[in-house]
Design a protein around this motif. Structure first.
Motif, PDB file in Angstrom:
ATOM      1  N   GLY A 159       0.806  -1.211   0.000  1.00 37.61           N
ATOM      2  CA  GLY A 159       0.000   0.000   0.000  1.00 37.61           C
ATOM      3  C   GLY A 159       0.840   1.263   0.000  1.00 37.61           C
ATOM      4  N   PHE A 160       1.938   1.233   0.766  1.00 36.18           N
ATOM      5  CA  PHE A 160       2.772   2.412   0.902  1.00 36.18           C
ATOM      6  C   PHE A 160       3.465   2.767  -0.410  1.00 36.18           C
ATOM      7  N   ALA A 161       3.687   1.766  -1.276  1.00 35.64           N
ATOM      8  CA  ALA A 161       4.359   2.021  -2.559  1.00 35.64           C
ATOM      9  C   ALA A 161       3.525   2.895  -3.478  1.00 35.64           C
ATOM     10  N   GLY A 162       2.207   2.931  -3.285  1.00 29.87           N
ATOM     11  CA  GLY A 162       1.348   3.792  -4.092  1.00 29.87           C
ATOM     12  C   GLY A 162       1.511   3.562  -5.575  1.00 29.87           C
ATOM     13  N   ASP A 163       1.791   4.644  -6.303  1.00 28.08           N
ATOM     14  CA  ASP A 163       2.016   4.550  -7.751  1.00 28.08           C
ATOM     15  C   ASP A 163       3.497   4.483  -8.094  1.00 28.08           C
ATOM     16  N   GLY A 164       4.318   4.194  -7.076  1.00 26.78           N
ATOM     17  CA  GLY A 164       5.760   4.178  -7.287  1.00 26.78           C
ATOM     18  C   GLY A 164       6.305   2.817  -7.622  1.00 26.78           C
ATOM     19  N   THR A 165       7.378   2.434  -6.929  1.00 22.44           N
ATOM     20  CA  THR A 165       8.086   1.184  -7.204  1.00 22.44           C
ATOM     21  C   THR A 165       8.222   0.378  -5.927  1.00 22.44           C
ATOM     22  N   LEU A 166       7.881  -0.917  -6.005  1.00 25.59           N
ATOM     23  CA  LEU A 166       8.091  -1.839  -4.891  1.00 25.59           C
ATOM     24  C   LEU A 166       9.256  -2.742  -5.259  1.00 25.59           C
ATOM     25  N   GLU A 185      -1.361 -10.805 -10.332  1.00 25.16           N
ATOM     26  CA  GLU A 185      -2.372 -11.178 -11.326  1.00 25.16           C
ATOM     27  C   GLU A 185      -3.600 -10.274 -11.251  1.00 25.16           C
ATOM     28  N   ASN A 186      -4.035  -9.962 -10.024  1.00 24.36           N
ATOM     29  CA  ASN A 186      -5.296  -9.231  -9.844  1.00 24.36           C
ATOM     30  C   ASN A 186      -5.098  -7.748  -9.572  1.00 24.36           C
ATOM     31  N   LEU A 187      -3.860  -7.337  -9.315  1.00 20.42           N
ATOM     32  CA  LEU A 187      -3.529  -5.943  -9.005  1.00 20.42           C
ATOM     33  C   LEU A 187      -4.345  -5.408  -7.825  1.00 20.42           C
ATOM     34  N   CYS A 188      -4.508  -6.266  -6.832  1.00 20.89           N
ATOM     35  CA  CYS A 188      -5.147  -5.854  -5.583  1.00 20.89           C
ATOM     36  C   CYS A 188      -4.646  -6.770  -4.469  1.00 20.89           C
ATOM     37  N   TYR A 189      -4.807  -6.321  -3.215  1.00 16.81           N
ATOM     38  CA  TYR A 189      -4.336  -7.094  -2.077  1.00 16.81           C
ATOM     39  C   TYR A 189      -5.272  -6.866  -0.909  1.00 16.81           C
ATOM     40  N   THR A 190      -5.190  -7.754   0.091  1.00 13.24           N
ATOM     41  CA  THR A 190      -6.024  -7.663   1.286  1.00 13.24           C
ATOM     42  C   THR A 190      -5.133  -7.641   2.519  1.00 13.24           C
ATOM     43  N   PRO A 191      -5.196  -6.571   3.338  1.00  8.98           N
ATOM     44  CA  PRO A 191      -4.394  -6.532   4.563  1.00  8.98           C
ATOM     45  C   PRO A 191      -4.808  -7.653   5.529  1.00  8.98           C
ATOM     46  N   LEU A 192      -3.891  -8.047   6.385  1.00  8.72           N
ATOM     47  CA  LEU A 192      -4.201  -9.069   7.381  1.00  8.72           C
ATOM     48  C   LEU A 192      -5.344  -8.613   8.266  1.00  8.72           C
ATOM     49  N   GLY A 193      -6.294  -9.526   8.500  1.00  7.70           N
ATOM     50  CA  GLY A 193      -7.431  -9.224   9.376  1.00  7.70           C
ATOM     51  C   GLY A 193      -8.543  -8.463   8.700  1.00  7.70           C
ATOM     52  N   SER A 194      -8.420  -8.217   7.385  1.00  7.06           N
ATOM     53  CA  SER A 194      -9.445  -7.453   6.671  1.00  7.06           C
ATOM     54  C   SER A 194     -10.047  -8.304   5.568  1.00  7.06           C
ATOM     55  N   GLU A 198     -11.479  -6.520   3.013  1.00  6.65           N
ATOM     56  CA  GLU A 198     -11.604  -5.495   1.970  1.00  6.65           C
ATOM     57  C   GLU A 198     -10.366  -5.491   1.075  1.00  6.65           C
ATOM     58  N   GLU A 199     -10.602  -5.659  -0.223  1.00  4.96           N
ATOM     59  CA  GLU A 199      -9.493  -5.608  -1.172  1.00  4.96           C
ATOM     60  C   GLU A 199      -9.113  -4.164  -1.470  1.00  4.96           C
ATOM     61  N   ARG A 200      -7.819  -3.935  -1.620  1.00  2.00           N
ATOM     62  CA  ARG A 200      -7.331  -2.595  -1.941  1.00  2.00           C
ATOM     63  C   ARG A 200      -6.524  -2.655  -3.241  1.00  2.00           C
ATOM     64  N   PRO A 201      -6.613  -1.605  -4.038  1.00  2.00           N
ATOM     65  CA  PRO A 201      -5.911  -1.628  -5.333  1.00  2.00           C
ATOM     66  C   PRO A 201      -4.395  -1.549  -5.152  1.00  2.00           C
ATOM     67  N   PHE A 202      -3.685  -2.202  -6.061  1.00  2.00           N
ATOM     68  CA  PHE A 202      -2.214  -2.159  -6.069  1.00  2.00           C
ATOM     69  C   PHE A 202      -1.772  -1.587  -7.409  1.00  2.00           C
ATOM     70  N   ALA A 203      -1.049  -0.460  -7.379  1.00  5.17           N
ATOM     71  CA  ALA A 203      -0.692   0.234  -8.619  1.00  5.17           C
ATOM     72  C   ALA A 203       0.810   0.372  -8.833  1.00  5.17           C
TER      73      ALA A 203
END
Length: 458
Positions: A248-255, A276-285, A287-292
């Protein structure tokens, strides 16, 4: 203002300078040639412009040209124009007969350095020629300086240092790959600069965005998932508040995922789903969040071998290995060692606010013959050790408790072979029997220890 040393250097360069002389009058040609010889020049005499031009095109290196204007087949003006096309800064002195002043003025307008009237006064000719040769030497010095500056500029690339063709190829590849968004897999041994390459990709491709690095081998296995995916409050014991993960912290940058080969198999599957899906789920959640962010992974081990051993997923490998970059080992680009040593000395000097003296030829010779298993990182450590400890730092290499018996024996064997080869200027045929080896056996050891025969021969 030119110093006396500079003037002496210029005089030495002028003496022995090659001067191309062209005239169809053999008597005058011979007379000019004799005058130039007596003045320390090396005259190249030609009886016609076409032959002289052929010589120049074949690579004749001269400091100035002296030519008659009126000659059969190719006159002096035609020759001047052809020479200007070959090298516009090569001085051409034109010799004219009485009444050819208009033609001489035309020659000057076309770029001639000077013109002299027949009969040629010896002192005037030599004074004009000296000025022309001095001008030519300055031009060549300037060209050499520009060439050195150009090569030096090309040797530094976003924190990386090296002018070797392998590095130049790497720089070009980085520039091409940086503008894409596909994952990148960087292959390189320990100490070759994988993170520098990752940062260069980021600076060129996503400047102004976050660059987030995670070393898989440096983070304990039980917390890697939380570091990567983050967690919500109450996800596990001690999770008293929500924490953003690297994804999440990488935002639109580089991981940047360093030592990807150390990632646990169970997490490899989760990372594969993120890619593959360009999204991830934090532990305990739930809710999927976008990965860019763009993913750049690195490994110091061949992943083909890890796949065969069952420690790395083949599908993840193909997902990461869209664009590949291979970093050369330092032993493959020994020519860059002096440049790297200078760079690290200057780096240390800037930190200390002092000037660092150049290393002795003996130290540089040892550096150039050593095989550098730790690559650039090991070289930097060695340079800094010598900067701090002086010559005492040379003996502070890995010994005793820090080195296995096998490593110690191998290092001693390598150094012994290098010393014997150096004594015989790298001639294998003169050495292998002295070492008690067959010719093939010595070549095998030369290959194993990355011994540079060409360096020893020079």
């Amino acid at each position: 203002m030119r110093t006396p040393d500079y003037r002496e250097k210029m005089d030495a360069e002028i003496e022995g300078a090659c001067i191309l002389v062209i005239d169809d009058d053999r008597y005058l040609l011979s007379a000019i040639g004799q005058t130039l010889k007596l003045s320390g020049y090396q005259p190249e005499l030609q009886g016609d412009g076409e032959t002289a031009l052929t010589k120049l095109r074949q690579g004749l290196s001269c400091s100035a040209v002296i030519t008659d204007i009126r000659m059969p087949r190719m006159d002096g003006l035609e020759l001047l124009a052809a020479i200007r096309q070959l090298d516009g800064e090569l001085p051409v002195i034109m010799i004219t007969g009485h009444g050819d002043v208009v033609m001489a003025v035309q020659a000057m307008r076309q770029g001639a350095y000077d013109f002299l009237e027949k009969p040629v006064d010896e002192d005037i000719l030599l004074n004009s020629l000296r000025r022309a040769v001095e001008k030519r030497q300055l031009v060549l010095e300037n060209r050499a300086l520009q060439d050195r500056l150009s090569r030096r500029k090309e040797s530094f690339f976003h924190g990386m240092v090296g002018s070797h063709p392998l590095m130049q190829q790497l720089y070009r590849s980085v520039e091409k790959v940086a503008v894409e968004s596909d994952p990148v897999l960087i292959h390189g041994a320990t100490g070759t600069g994988k993170e520098l390459v990752a940062r260069a990709l980021h600076q060129l491709g996503r400047p102004g965005q976050p660059f987030v690095a995670l070393n898989m081998a440096a983070v304990p296995g039980e917390i890697v998932e939380a570091e990567l995916f983050g967690h919500v409050k109450g996800a596990f014991t001690g999770a008293e508040r929500e924490r953003e993960g690297k994804l999440g912290f990488a935002g639109d940058g580089t991981l940047f995922l360093d030592e990807i080969c150390s990632l646990d198999l169970s997490l490899q599957g989760k990372l594969l789903r993120v890619l593959e899906n360009l999204c991830y789920t934090p532990l305990g959640s739930n809710e999927e969040r976008p990965f860019a962010a763009r993913v750049v992974a690195a490994s110091n081990r061949l992943l083909d071998g890890e796949i065969a051993a069952g420690t790395f997923r083949e599908d993840l490998f193909y997902r990461l290995d869209v664009l590949s970059l291979h970093l050369p080992q330092l032993a493959e680009r020994r020519e860059d060692i002096p440049l790297l040593v200078e760079f690290f000395c200057q780096e240390y000097g800037r930190e200390r606010g002092e000037s660092i003296s150049p290393f002795s030829p003996e130290i540089m010779a040892d550096f150039l013959s050593y095989h550098w298993p730790g690559n650039v990182r090991e070289l930097r450590n060695r340079v800094r050790r010598i900067c701090v400890l002086g010559c005492d730092g040379i003996t502070g290499e890995k010994r005793g408790d820090d080195q296995t018996l096998r490593e110690f024996v191998a290092e001693q064997e390598r150094q012994f072979i290098v010393n014997v080869l150096r004594q015989h200027r790298g001639r294998v045929g003169a050495v292998y029997e002295k070492l008690g080896l067959s010719r093939k056996g010595l070549y095998d050891k030369i290959k194993r220890y990355h011994i540079d025969l060409e360096q020893l021969r020079n």
